[in-house]
Scaffold this active site. Structure first.
Site, PDB file in Angstrom:
ATOM      1  N   GLU A 148      17.935  28.352  28.065  1.00  0.00           N
ATOM      2  CA  GLU A 148      17.365  28.774  29.349  1.00  0.00           C
ATOM      3  C   GLU A 148      18.469  29.224  30.292  1.00  0.00           C
ATOM      4  O   GLU A 148      19.591  28.679  30.274  1.00  0.00           O
ATOM      5  CB  GLU A 148      16.598  27.594  29.980  1.00  0.00           C
ATOM      6  CG  GLU A 148      16.070  27.917  31.369  1.00  0.00           C
ATOM      7  CD  GLU A 148      15.033  26.931  31.888  1.00  0.00           C
ATOM      8  OE1 GLU A 148      14.889  25.842  31.298  1.00  0.00           O
ATOM      9  OE2 GLU A 148      14.366  27.273  32.879  1.00  0.00           O
ATOM     10  N   ASN A 181      11.264  26.997  33.243  1.00  0.00           N
ATOM     11  CA  ASN A 181      10.830  27.353  34.585  1.00  0.00           C
ATOM     12  C   ASN A 181      11.447  28.680  35.029  1.00  0.00           C
ATOM     13  O   ASN A 181      10.850  29.428  35.803  1.00  0.00           O
ATOM     14  CB  ASN A 181      11.217  26.246  35.572  1.00  0.00           C
ATOM     15  CG  ASN A 181      10.487  24.943  35.285  1.00  0.00           C
ATOM     16  OD1 ASN A 181       9.539  24.899  34.521  1.00  0.00           O
ATOM     17  ND2 ASN A 181      10.934  23.863  35.919  1.00  0.00           N
ATOM     18  N   ASN A 193       5.255  29.556  30.945  1.00  0.00           N
ATOM     19  CA  ASN A 193       5.867  28.240  30.759  1.00  0.00           C
ATOM     20  C   ASN A 193       5.267  27.231  31.717  1.00  0.00           C
ATOM     21  O   ASN A 193       5.181  27.504  32.930  1.00  0.00           O
ATOM     22  CB  ASN A 193       7.380  28.320  31.024  1.00  0.00           C
ATOM     23  CG  ASN A 193       8.049  26.950  30.974  1.00  0.00           C
ATOM     24  OD1 ASN A 193       8.175  26.371  29.891  1.00  0.00           O
ATOM     25  ND2 ASN A 193       8.446  26.422  32.125  1.00  0.00           N
ATOM     26  N   GLU A 194       4.858  26.089  31.203  1.00  0.00           N
ATOM     27  CA  GLU A 194       4.384  24.957  32.027  1.00  0.00           C
ATOM     28  C   GLU A 194       3.535  25.426  33.208  1.00  0.00           C
ATOM     29  O   GLU A 194       3.739  24.965  34.353  1.00  0.00           O
ATOM     30  CB  GLU A 194       5.575  24.109  32.508  1.00  0.00           C
ATOM     31  CG  GLU A 194       6.271  23.391  31.381  1.00  0.00           C
ATOM     32  CD  GLU A 194       7.281  22.324  31.819  1.00  0.00           C
ATOM     33  OE1 GLU A 194       7.626  22.246  33.008  1.00  0.00           O
ATOM     34  OE2 GLU A 194       7.725  21.557  30.938  1.00  0.00           O
ATOM     35  N   TYR A 239       9.587  14.884  27.501  1.00  0.00           N
ATOM     36  CA  TYR A 239      10.921  14.346  27.788  1.00  0.00           C
ATOM     37  C   TYR A 239      10.766  12.843  27.943  1.00  0.00           C
ATOM     38  O   TYR A 239       9.848  12.389  28.627  1.00  0.00           O
ATOM     39  CB  TYR A 239      11.494  14.956  29.069  1.00  0.00           C
ATOM     40  CG  TYR A 239      11.804  16.431  28.921  1.00  0.00           C
ATOM     41  CD1 TYR A 239      12.901  16.850  28.168  1.00  0.00           C
ATOM     42  CD2 TYR A 239      10.997  17.406  29.494  1.00  0.00           C
ATOM     43  CE1 TYR A 239      13.189  18.199  28.013  1.00  0.00           C
ATOM     44  CE2 TYR A 239      11.277  18.758  29.343  1.00  0.00           C
ATOM     45  CZ  TYR A 239      12.373  19.151  28.603  1.00  0.00           C
ATOM     46  OH  TYR A 239      12.666  20.492  28.451  1.00  0.00           O
ATOM     47  N   GLU A 269       9.341  22.194  23.980  1.00  0.00           N
ATOM     48  CA  GLU A 269      10.404  21.487  24.709  1.00  0.00           C
ATOM     49  C   GLU A 269      10.275  20.014  24.383  1.00  0.00           C
ATOM     50  O   GLU A 269       9.209  19.423  24.598  1.00  0.00           O
ATOM     51  CB  GLU A 269      10.290  21.676  26.229  1.00  0.00           C
ATOM     52  CG  GLU A 269      10.693  23.062  26.700  1.00  0.00           C
ATOM     53  CD  GLU A 269      10.672  23.201  28.210  1.00  0.00           C
ATOM     54  OE1 GLU A 269      10.980  22.215  28.921  1.00  0.00           O
ATOM     55  OE2 GLU A 269      10.335  24.303  28.684  1.00  0.00           O
ATOM     56  N   GLN A 307      17.912  21.181  25.409  1.00  0.00           N
ATOM     57  CA  GLN A 307      18.207  22.560  25.089  1.00  0.00           C
ATOM     58  C   GLN A 307      19.384  22.573  24.116  1.00  0.00           C
ATOM     59  O   GLN A 307      19.561  21.567  23.430  1.00  0.00           O
ATOM     60  CB  GLN A 307      18.490  23.313  26.376  1.00  0.00           C
ATOM     61  CG  GLN A 307      17.262  23.300  27.319  1.00  0.00           C
ATOM     62  CD  GLN A 307      17.380  24.250  28.513  1.00  0.00           C
ATOM     63  OE1 GLN A 307      18.264  25.089  28.604  1.00  0.00           O
ATOM     64  NE2 GLN A 307      16.473  24.110  29.474  1.00  0.00           N
TER      65      GLN A 307
END
Ligand code: AHR
Length: 497
Positions: free
Chosen positions: A27, A72, A172-173, A244, A292, A346
Site C-alpha cells: 500500500e 484505505n 476497499n473496506e 487484524y 488483509e 503488508q
C-alpha cells in the site's frame, strides 16, 4: 503430557491449496513503497529504483497475488496521477494517512515489479472518491491491446503489450466509516455493480473481489455481505474479509487460541456466500478473498502529519506473533475449499515481515512461518484428525495444544505437515499416520522457536527468532514422530510411498 496423534487419509481431502493464499499487500502508506520496495537513493537500488535487498528477501517468501495500491489509500487514489513521465506527475495531499504522495511509483512501476518478482497483479480500484468509469479506464489501460485511448496511453508510456491484470478489488473496506467515500451497503452495491459491469465489459477475463465486511465487530457484519452479494450477483467472483489481531491483555494462551476465531470468521463468510447462492438459485458461488490479515495492535501511529514516507504502524514482531501468523495460514489451508486468495498485510515496513532502516534490512519473526509454509504449498489440503490434550482459553474457547494443517503433493510422494505447539511450558509429542501410505524419509523439518513468547529480532540481534532444523523427527514406515518444544512452530516434508 500424553502424545497428540494426527491421523490423515488421502481419501479425505479438503481441496487443492490455491497458491494465491500466499499473497501479499503493498500500500502507499508510510514507508511501504518509498523507503520500502522503492528507493532510488538507496545503495541497494537497481536501475528501476527498487531495493534489491528488500526484493531478495521477499523472494524467499515466494508470494503470489500482490494487492496494490491500498488499502484505505485506494479510496482516494486517482491512478492517472501515477503514470507518464515522472517529472510531470503531481504531488498530492493524501487523505487516508494524511501524507504527501509524489506519485513516483505508480501503475507501470508496480506492474514492472510484479513481473520482476513473479507476482500476480491484484489492483484495488477507487470506489470511494473515484467513479466506476475511472475504474473501467484503468482496466483498459492495463489489459487492452493498443487502438483505444487508455491502451494507447499505456503504449505511449512505453508498454505496448497489455499487462493482463487478472484480479481487481471493487474498492476497499467500504463498510468502514473511516473509509473515504464510505456509504451504506445498498449504495456501495450499486457503485460496485456499475463498476463491475463496465470493467468486465472492458475485459471479460478479469475476476472481481467485492468488498465484504472488514471485521467481525462491524455493526453491519453479515448484512453488508448479504446485501452486496445479492445485488452484485454473478459479478462477484470473491468477497473480501479482513482480520487484524493482537494480544493487548498479554494472555499468550488466549492469543494463540485465536485460530478458533479465524476459523469461525471464514465459516461465517462462507455461510453468507452459500446463503446468497441458494437464495439466487444460482450456479455461481462467491469464494473468499482474505485480502488483509496479520497481527497489528502495538503501533497505532496512523497520522502522517503531512509528511512524505512517514513512519506509520511499523510493528515489531515477536515469537508469539509468528505463531499466530502460522495459525492464520493453518486456518486458510484447513479451509482450502473456500479461501482462494489471501494477502498478508503488508510486505515491508507497514505491519510487515521486513523492516528497513536506512540501507539496513531486518527480517522479523513473522517472516519465517510464511516462508516455511509458502515453500511447501503445492498440493491438496487433507483433513487432520487431531487427538491430544488441549486447554480452555479465556475468550477463544477450547483448543488442542497442537494447531495443524497438512498438504499432500499432487504426485502423492510427499506430505507437508505444519504444527504449532501452543503449550507455554511443555513439549508436545506428536505421532503422524497417513492411511494407505508408508513413510520413507523426512526430506526436511524446520523449527521456529525462541527463548520466550516476547523474544524478537532486532537490528542489533537479528537472529533470535530464526528457523533451525528440527532434529527430533523419527520416521518408521507406519508413523512419523517428533517432539516440539513449547511455543514453537514446525514444518515437515515427509516422503511417502
Ligand atoms: O493495512 C493497513 C490498513 O488497514 C489498510 O489500508 C486498511 O484497509 C485497513 O484498515
Amino acid at each position: 503430557m500424553s502424545p497428540t496423534t494426527l491421523t490423515l487419509h488421502p481419501s479425505y481431502p479438503i481441496a487443492p491449496v490455491d497458491p494465491r493464499i500466499f499473497g501479499g499487500f503493498l500500500e502507499h502508506m508510510g514507508r511501504a513503497v518509498y523507503e520500502g520496495v522503492y528507493d532510488p537513493t538507496s545503495r541497494h537500488a537497481d536501475d528501476d529504483g527498487t531495493r534489491t535487498d528488500v526484493l531478495n528477501a521477499l523472494r524467499r517468501l515466494d508470494m503470489t497475488a500482490m494487492r496494490y495500491p491500498g488499502g484505505n489509500f485506494a479510496s482516494g487514489y486517482h491512478w492517472m496521477d501515477g503514470i507518464g513521465p515522472k517529472n510531470q506527475r503531481p504531488t498530492v495531499r493524501e487523505l487516508a494517512w494524511q501524507s504527501l504522495e509524489p506519485n513516483q511509483f505508480g501503475t507501470d512501476e508496480y506492474l514492472a515489479l510484479c513481473r520482476k518478482m513473479g507476482w500476480t497483479p491484484m489492483l484495488t480500484v477507487n470506489l470511494g472518491t473515484g467513479t466506476p468509469e475511472e475504474a473501467r479506464n484503468w482496466v483498459e489501460y492495463c489489459n487492452c491491446p493498443p487502438g483505444t485511448r487508455y491502451a494507447d496511453l499505456r503504449a505511449a508510456n512505453g508498454h505496448p503489450t497489455p499487462y493482463a491484470v487478472p484480479l481487481w478489488c471493487l474498492g476497499n473496506e467500504m463498510d468502514g466509516p473511516w473509509q473515504l467515500g464510505h456509504v451504506p451497503a445498498d449504495q456501495y452495491a450499486i457503485r460496485a455493480q456499475q463498476a463491475a459491469k463496465m470493467m468486465k465489459d472492458t475485459d471479460k477475463s478479469i475476476e472481481l473481489v467485492a468488498c465484504g465486511s472488514c471485521g467481525v465487530g462491524m455493526s453491519t457484519y453479515m448484512d453488508w455481505d448479504r446485501q452486496v452479494l445479492e445485488y452484485l450477483g454473478d459479478y462477484a467472483d470473491y468477497i473480501s474479509l479482513h482480520r487484524y489481531v493482537g494480544n493487548p491483555h498479554n494472555d499468550t494462551a488466549d492469543y494463540l487460541a485465536l485460530t478458533n476465531a479465524i476459523d469461525r470468521q471464514i465459516e461465517e463468510m462462507d455461510a453468507v456466500c452459500r446463503f446468497v447462492q441458494a437464495k439466487r438459485r444460482s450456479k455461481k458461488r462467491a469464494y473468499l478473498c482474505f485480502d488483509e490479515w496479520n497481527v497489528w495492535y502495538k503501533n497505532m501511529q496512523m497520522d502522517g502529519e503531512g509528511k512524505f514516507a512517514p513512519h506509520l504502524i511499523e510493528e515489531v514482531y515477536n515469537l508469539e506473533d509468528a505463531l499466530v501468523v502460522a495459525g492464520f495460514l493453518n486456518s486458510f489451508i484447513r479451509h482450502a475449499d473456500v479461501v482462494k486468495i489471501a494477502n498478508i498485510a503488508q510486505i515491508v515496513n507497514i505491519i510487515a515481515p521486513l523492516l528497513t532502516r536506512g540501507d539496513d534490512l531486518l527480517v522479523q519473526s513473522i517472516f519465517y512461518p510464511f516462508a516455511m509454509m509458502s515453500t511447501r504449498r503445492t498440493g491438496t489440503a487433507l483433513r487432520v484428525a487431531v487427538d491430544g490434550p488441549g486447554y480452555e482459553s479465556a475468550t477463544n474457547g477450547y483448543v488442542p495444544y497442537l494447531d495443524t494443517s497438512a498438504i499432500l503433493d499432487p504426485a502423492g510422494h510427499r506430505l507437508h505437515v505444519f504444527l504449532t505447539n501452543r503449550n507455554l511450558t511443555d513439549p508436545a509429542e506428536v505421532q503422524i499416520t497417513l492411511a494407505g501410505h508408508t513413510f520413507t524419509t523426512c526430506e526436511s523439518a524446520d523449527l521456529l522457536t525462541g527463548p520466550d513468547a516476547k523474544a524478537a529480532n532486532t537490528f542489533e540481534t537479528p537472529n533470535v527468532i530464526v528457523p533451525r532444523p528440527l532434529d527430533t523427527v523419527r520416521v518408521t514406515p507406519a508413523q512419523t514422530t517428533c517432539t516440539l518444544p513449547p511455543l514453537s512452530f514446525a514444518a515437515l516434508t515427509l516422503q511417502i510411498q
